[in-house]
Structure formats: C-alpha cells, structure tokens
Design a protein around this motif. Structure first.
Motif, PDB file in Angstrom:
ATOM      1  N   SER A 139      16.820  -0.735  84.266  1.00  0.00           N
ATOM      2  CA  SER A 139      16.132   0.495  84.693  1.00  0.00           C
ATOM      3  C   SER A 139      16.567   1.586  83.450  1.00  0.00           C
ATOM      4  O   SER A 139      16.029   2.660  83.329  1.00  0.00           O
ATOM      5  CB  SER A 139      16.248   1.067  85.878  1.00  0.00           C
ATOM      6  N   PHE A 140      17.700   1.487  82.898  1.00  0.00           N
ATOM      7  CA  PHE A 140      18.221   2.403  81.793  1.00  0.00           C
ATOM      8  C   PHE A 140      18.650   1.539  80.715  1.00  0.00           C
ATOM      9  O   PHE A 140      19.716   0.764  80.973  1.00  0.00           O
ATOM     10  CB  PHE A 140      19.092   3.175  82.574  1.00  0.00           C
ATOM     11  N   ARG A 141      18.523   1.888  79.651  1.00  0.00           N
ATOM     12  CA  ARG A 141      19.234   1.416  78.360  1.00  0.00           C
ATOM     13  C   ARG A 141      19.899   2.393  77.586  1.00  0.00           C
ATOM     14  O   ARG A 141      19.277   3.476  76.950  1.00  0.00           O
ATOM     15  CB  ARG A 141      18.280   0.484  77.488  1.00  0.00           C
ATOM     16  N   PRO A 142      21.207   2.553  77.155  1.00  0.00           N
ATOM     17  CA  PRO A 142      21.787   3.232  76.354  1.00  0.00           C
ATOM     18  C   PRO A 142      21.130   3.219  74.989  1.00  0.00           C
ATOM     19  O   PRO A 142      20.510   2.436  74.557  1.00  0.00           O
ATOM     20  CB  PRO A 142      23.247   2.836  76.096  1.00  0.00           C
ATOM     21  N   GLY A 143      21.207   4.277  74.300  1.00  0.00           N
ATOM     22  CA  GLY A 143      20.377   4.292  72.944  1.00  0.00           C
ATOM     23  C   GLY A 143      21.058   5.280  71.908  1.00  0.00           C
ATOM     24  O   GLY A 143      21.947   6.106  72.228  1.00  0.00           O
ATOM     25  N   ILE A 144      20.616   4.920  70.697  1.00  0.00           N
ATOM     26  CA  ILE A 144      21.043   5.986  69.609  1.00  0.00           C
ATOM     27  C   ILE A 144      20.143   7.229  69.288  1.00  0.00           C
ATOM     28  O   ILE A 144      18.972   6.951  69.677  1.00  0.00           O
ATOM     29  CB  ILE A 144      21.286   5.221  68.240  1.00  0.00           C
ATOM     30  N   CYS A 145      20.715   8.301  68.871  1.00  0.00           N
ATOM     31  CA  CYS A 145      19.779   9.566  68.893  1.00  0.00           C
ATOM     32  C   CYS A 145      19.453   9.785  67.392  1.00  0.00           C
ATOM     33  O   CYS A 145      18.897  10.714  67.155  1.00  0.00           O
ATOM     34  CB  CYS A 145      20.717  10.686  69.450  1.00  0.00           C
ATOM     35  N   SER A 146      20.042   9.239  66.499  1.00  0.00           N
ATOM     36  CA  SER A 146      19.800   9.246  65.000  1.00  0.00           C
ATOM     37  C   SER A 146      20.015   8.048  64.320  1.00  0.00           C
ATOM     38  O   SER A 146      20.851   7.137  64.667  1.00  0.00           O
ATOM     39  CB  SER A 146      20.772  10.126  64.385  1.00  0.00           C
ATOM     40  N   ARG A 147      19.219   7.778  63.413  1.00  0.00           N
ATOM     41  CA  ARG A 147      18.893   6.394  62.887  1.00  0.00           C
ATOM     42  C   ARG A 147      19.423   6.397  61.480  1.00  0.00           C
ATOM     43  O   ARG A 147      19.233   7.473  60.602  1.00  0.00           O
ATOM     44  CB  ARG A 147      17.464   5.823  62.935  1.00  0.00           C
ATOM     45  N   LEU A 148      20.117   5.653  60.749  1.00  0.00           N
ATOM     46  CA  LEU A 148      20.200   5.121  59.634  1.00  0.00           C
ATOM     47  C   LEU A 148      19.653   4.053  58.948  1.00  0.00           C
ATOM     48  O   LEU A 148      19.624   3.187  59.655  1.00  0.00           O
ATOM     49  CB  LEU A 148      22.047   5.021  59.265  1.00  0.00           C
ATOM     50  N   ASP A 149      19.329   4.028  57.856  1.00  0.00           N
ATOM     51  CA  ASP A 149      18.646   2.858  57.056  1.00  0.00           C
ATOM     52  C   ASP A 149      19.804   1.740  57.206  1.00  0.00           C
ATOM     53  O   ASP A 149      21.251   1.943  57.297  1.00  0.00           O
ATOM     54  CB  ASP A 149      18.698   3.098  55.502  1.00  0.00           C
ATOM     55  N   ARG A 150      19.547   0.465  57.121  1.00  0.00           N
ATOM     56  CA  ARG A 150      20.329  -0.892  57.414  1.00  0.00           C
ATOM     57  C   ARG A 150      21.479  -0.579  56.362  1.00  0.00           C
ATOM     58  O   ARG A 150      22.512  -0.718  56.707  1.00  0.00           O
ATOM     59  CB  ARG A 150      19.519  -1.996  57.058  1.00  0.00           C
ATOM     60  N   ASN A 151      21.111  -0.306  55.099  1.00  0.00           N
ATOM     61  CA  ASN A 151      22.172  -0.319  54.097  1.00  0.00           C
ATOM     62  C   ASN A 151      22.862   1.177  53.842  1.00  0.00           C
ATOM     63  O   ASN A 151      23.105   1.309  52.856  1.00  0.00           O
ATOM     64  CB  ASN A 151      21.640  -0.925  52.685  1.00  0.00           C
ATOM     65  N   THR A 152      22.681   2.000  54.737  1.00  0.00           N
ATOM     66  CA  THR A 152      23.347   3.489  54.820  1.00  0.00           C
ATOM     67  C   THR A 152      24.351   3.031  55.813  1.00  0.00           C
ATOM     68  O   THR A 152      24.156   2.833  56.841  1.00  0.00           O
ATOM     69  CB  THR A 152      22.420   4.479  54.944  1.00  0.00           C
ATOM     70  N   SER A 153      25.802   3.501  55.377  1.00  0.00           N
ATOM     71  CA  SER A 153      26.673   3.525  56.438  1.00  0.00           C
ATOM     72  C   SER A 153      27.242   4.914  57.105  1.00  0.00           C
ATOM     73  O   SER A 153      26.410   5.966  56.536  1.00  0.00           O
ATOM     74  CB  SER A 153      28.087   3.173  55.910  1.00  0.00           C
ATOM     75  N   GLY A 154      27.861   4.933  58.061  1.00  0.00           N
ATOM     76  CA  GLY A 154      28.454   6.328  58.693  1.00  0.00           C
ATOM     77  C   GLY A 154      28.006   6.513  60.100  1.00  0.00           C
ATOM     78  O   GLY A 154      27.685   5.549  60.683  1.00  0.00           O
ATOM     79  N   LEU A 155      27.994   7.894  60.305  1.00  0.00           N
ATOM     80  CA  LEU A 155      28.222   8.492  61.653  1.00  0.00           C
ATOM     81  C   LEU A 155      26.587   8.464  62.448  1.00  0.00           C
ATOM     82  O   LEU A 155      25.648   8.632  61.765  1.00  0.00           O
ATOM     83  CB  LEU A 155      28.385   9.834  61.701  1.00  0.00           C
ATOM     84  N   VAL A 156      26.584   7.585  63.459  1.00  0.00           N
ATOM     85  CA  VAL A 156      25.527   7.667  64.515  1.00  0.00           C
ATOM     86  C   VAL A 156      25.984   8.189  65.861  1.00  0.00           C
ATOM     87  O   VAL A 156      26.871   7.741  66.430  1.00  0.00           O
ATOM     88  CB  VAL A 156      24.775   6.404  64.394  1.00  0.00           C
ATOM     89  N   ALA A 157      25.086   9.191  66.230  1.00  0.00           N
ATOM     90  CA  ALA A 157      25.364   9.670  67.622  1.00  0.00           C
ATOM     91  C   ALA A 157      24.552   8.920  68.760  1.00  0.00           C
ATOM     92  O   ALA A 157      23.425   8.571  68.474  1.00  0.00           O
ATOM     93  CB  ALA A 157      24.913  11.256  67.770  1.00  0.00           C
ATOM     94  N   ALA A 158      25.233   8.641  69.666  1.00  0.00           N
ATOM     95  CA  ALA A 158      24.455   7.637  70.687  1.00  0.00           C
ATOM     96  C   ALA A 158      24.644   8.274  72.083  1.00  0.00           C
ATOM     97  O   ALA A 158      25.775   8.937  72.413  1.00  0.00           O
ATOM     98  CB  ALA A 158      24.745   6.101  70.684  1.00  0.00           C
ATOM     99  N   GLY A 159      23.815   7.882  73.245  1.00  0.00           N
ATOM    100  CA  GLY A 159      23.777   8.267  74.498  1.00  0.00           C
ATOM    101  C   GLY A 159      24.235   7.234  75.528  1.00  0.00           C
ATOM    102  O   GLY A 159      23.656   6.134  75.282  1.00  0.00           O
ATOM    103  N   LYS A 160      25.266   7.361  76.160  1.00  0.00           N
ATOM    104  CA  LYS A 160      25.846   6.540  77.020  1.00  0.00           C
ATOM    105  C   LYS A 160      25.065   6.440  78.561  1.00  0.00           C
ATOM    106  O   LYS A 160      24.934   5.628  79.376  1.00  0.00           O
ATOM    107  CB  LYS A 160      27.260   6.555  77.268  1.00  0.00           C
ATOM    108  N   THR A 161      24.734   7.825  78.685  1.00  0.00           N
ATOM    109  CA  THR A 161      23.956   8.153  79.951  1.00  0.00           C
ATOM    110  C   THR A 161      22.479   8.771  79.717  1.00  0.00           C
ATOM    111  O   THR A 161      22.409   9.352  78.544  1.00  0.00           O
ATOM    112  CB  THR A 161      24.857   9.065  80.856  1.00  0.00           C
TER     113      THR A 161
END
Length: 327
Positions: A139-161
C-alpha cells in the motif's frame, strides 16, 4: 479474515484509494460491493469508501486468502539482481528522507518491468534494514523526488515515508531546493553567467532542441554557470563548471550548454563525437561528464526539519577526478 492496522505511511487517504493499492488488480466495483455487504469494514463498522484514514484505524477484510492474493500483483523486492548492478551510497539518512549518491549507469526509475533502478535498490536496502516490510509495500512504496538521467551521477533526494515524500516533493515544486551540478564543457568559458532559452523535447528521439524564443510545445529554461577552471587537453580548451539549475527540465544542462556551443564531454546526444572519442581513448570515459554535486536546503520544519539550512555534497566520480588531475 485479514486485519490491517493503518500506519503513518497509509494515513490521510481515502479508504477506497487504500484498497485499490492493497488489491491493485481488483475493480472498484468489487470494493464497493464488499463494503455494502460489510465484507470490508472500517473500525468494525460499515464504511462507504470515502472515509479518510487515520493512523491506528483498523480495516477488516472478510475475504479468503486466495481472493486477496488473486487481486494482488506480487511484488517481491530482493537484492539478488541488484548486487550485479552499480549501487548507490547514502549521503544522509533520517526517519523520513534519504539523500543518495547515484552512480552513472544506473536508472533513477525503471523504464521496463525487468529493469533494476535506484528505486528498487533503495527499496531493497529499506527491506534489508527492517525499515519497511513486504506487507507494507502493498500500500506504500518509497520513492525518489528528483530524477537524474541514467548516465548522470550524483545526488538524488528520496522519501522513506509518505510525509517525507510529500514534503520533499512540495519543496522541489516550489523551487526552494537549490541544485548545483559539476561538469566539463568544451571550449573556454571565463565569466559567471545566467543563460535563458526555450527547450522542446522530442519524446520519440528523447532529445531536446533549444530555441531563443518561445515555440509551440517549448518550455522556458534558465541556467546559471560558474567557471572553476579552464585547461587544455589534446590541443583543445575545456572548462570545469559549476552549474545551478534555476528551472529544472529534462536534459536542460546538456542541451543548454550544447546550444551555446559548449557541449559536455562524453555526451553522445549533444556532444562532439571527435572529442568524445578522445576522452574515451585516453580516460575510458563512456558517458557525459555531469554530476549532481550539491543540494542546499532552506529553513525547514516538519518532516524535513533535520535538513533545515543544510548542504550536502557527493564526491566527484573517479573518472571525473582523473580528467581534472591530468590537466
């Protein structure tokens, strides 16, 4: 009979929406029929489906295990396949949020059912560490809040709740989260500059075109760059840049810099093939050199309070450092 106790991640949504997630293959008509017959109850009472759920609410399903399973898509997250793919590292973690360092080559979200992406790897980590269960993932899936291209590295913010996801998505939607990237572009750039334009993406080719004026279907873009170092490599000039996204569009940095004559090295879509061949041969570079380097958070309260006025950085990938050290 199945008893479900609503937790924080499932609260503040309608009962019928929750049921549609829990048994995602069942038609809505099935839920309303079961509610009318009191085969599904809320807090031991008859319900209509429009009720807003609160943490601690009790849902009872007077349904057989076979019926529930027949209406459920089985999703089992394991790390068996994930361990064969490049994995993320954790820059920050609290009770609501993860800030991850994604390597180049890893999808942010899956494009095909068989893909393993950052989302699957993160979910596997939360399962392994006991922060979520297979049952909760119904009923709930954690998810990312910002996306990067496959071949771009670095910071991604994600929600656990759920509160973390909602608060982070709102912060990004309001353009209050400042995102800074590092890249190496072809040519010599000497001054800090803010550039503007209009971007139109061709979904069939997954490539964007840049325009000086608004075109039908185009989106306004604004990018600011700061030259950190200009150097020579193989008889050509290159500039190490810090780039801030003022607007955040797909392929914005890559297309915008290419559009002003300074494409990123290693960029197969927007770059110079001859330049790309040189860096592949001399440094083993297989992708565009673009790295989401720093996130700067404003003053915050609520689920994001631990991020208030904080900055987080992701170390440059080794190939990035190798090229800079070789200059």
């Amino acid at each position: 009979m199945k008893v479900i106790i609503i937790k924080q991640n499932e609260a503040d949504q309608r009962l019928d929406k929750f049921l549609s997630k829990y048994m995602d293959k069942a038609p809505k008509s099935f839920f309303y029929k079961m509610l009318r017959k009191k085969n599904i109850t809320l807090n031991k009472r008859k319900a209509e489906g429009s009720e807003r759920l609160k943490a601690g609410d009790e849902i009872r399903l007077f349904l057989s295990k076979e019926t529930i399973e027949s209406f459920t898509t089985l999703r089992i997250y394991t790390n068996e396949k994930q361990n064969s793919r490049p994995g993320f590292s954790i820059i920050h973690e609290d009770s609501h949020i993860l800030i991850l360092n994604k390597p180049a080559g890893l999808l942010s979200q899956k494009a095909k059912p068989e893909d393993i992406s950052l989302v699957e790897q993160m979910t596997g980590y939360l399962l392994e560490s006991g922060q979520i269960s297979q049952e909760e993932l119904r009923s709930f899936r954690p998810g990312i809040c910002s996306r990067l291209d496959r071949n771009t590295s670095g910071l991604v913010a994600a929600g656990k709740t759920l509160p973390g996801l909602q608060a982070m998505n709102e912060l990004i939607r309001e353009h209050r989260l400042c995102k800074f990237y590092r890249c190496i572009a072809a040519g010599s750039l000497k001054q800090q500059k803010r550039i503007e334009g209009w971007l139109k993406k061709n979904e069939k080719t997954n490539q964007a075109a840049l325009f000086e004026k608004e075109e039908k279907g185009s989106l306004y873009i604004c990018t600011e760059y700061l030259p950190l170092k200009t150097f020579q490599e193989g008889g050509r000039a290159y500039t190490y840049l810090e780039v801030q996204l003022i607007t955040g569009r797909s392929h914005q940095i890559r297309a915008h810099l290419a559009g002003i004559g300074h494409p990123l090295i290693g960029d197969a879509k927007y770059g110079n093939p001859e330049v790309n061949r040189y860096f592949r041969a001399h440094f083993g570079l297989e992708h565009q050199l673009l790295h989401a380097f720093r996130l700067e958070f404003p003053a915050l309260t609520g689920p994001l309070e631990q991020l208030s006025n904080q900055q987080y950085e992701a170390p440059l990938p080794s190939v990035f450092e190798k090229i800079l050290e070789g200059t």
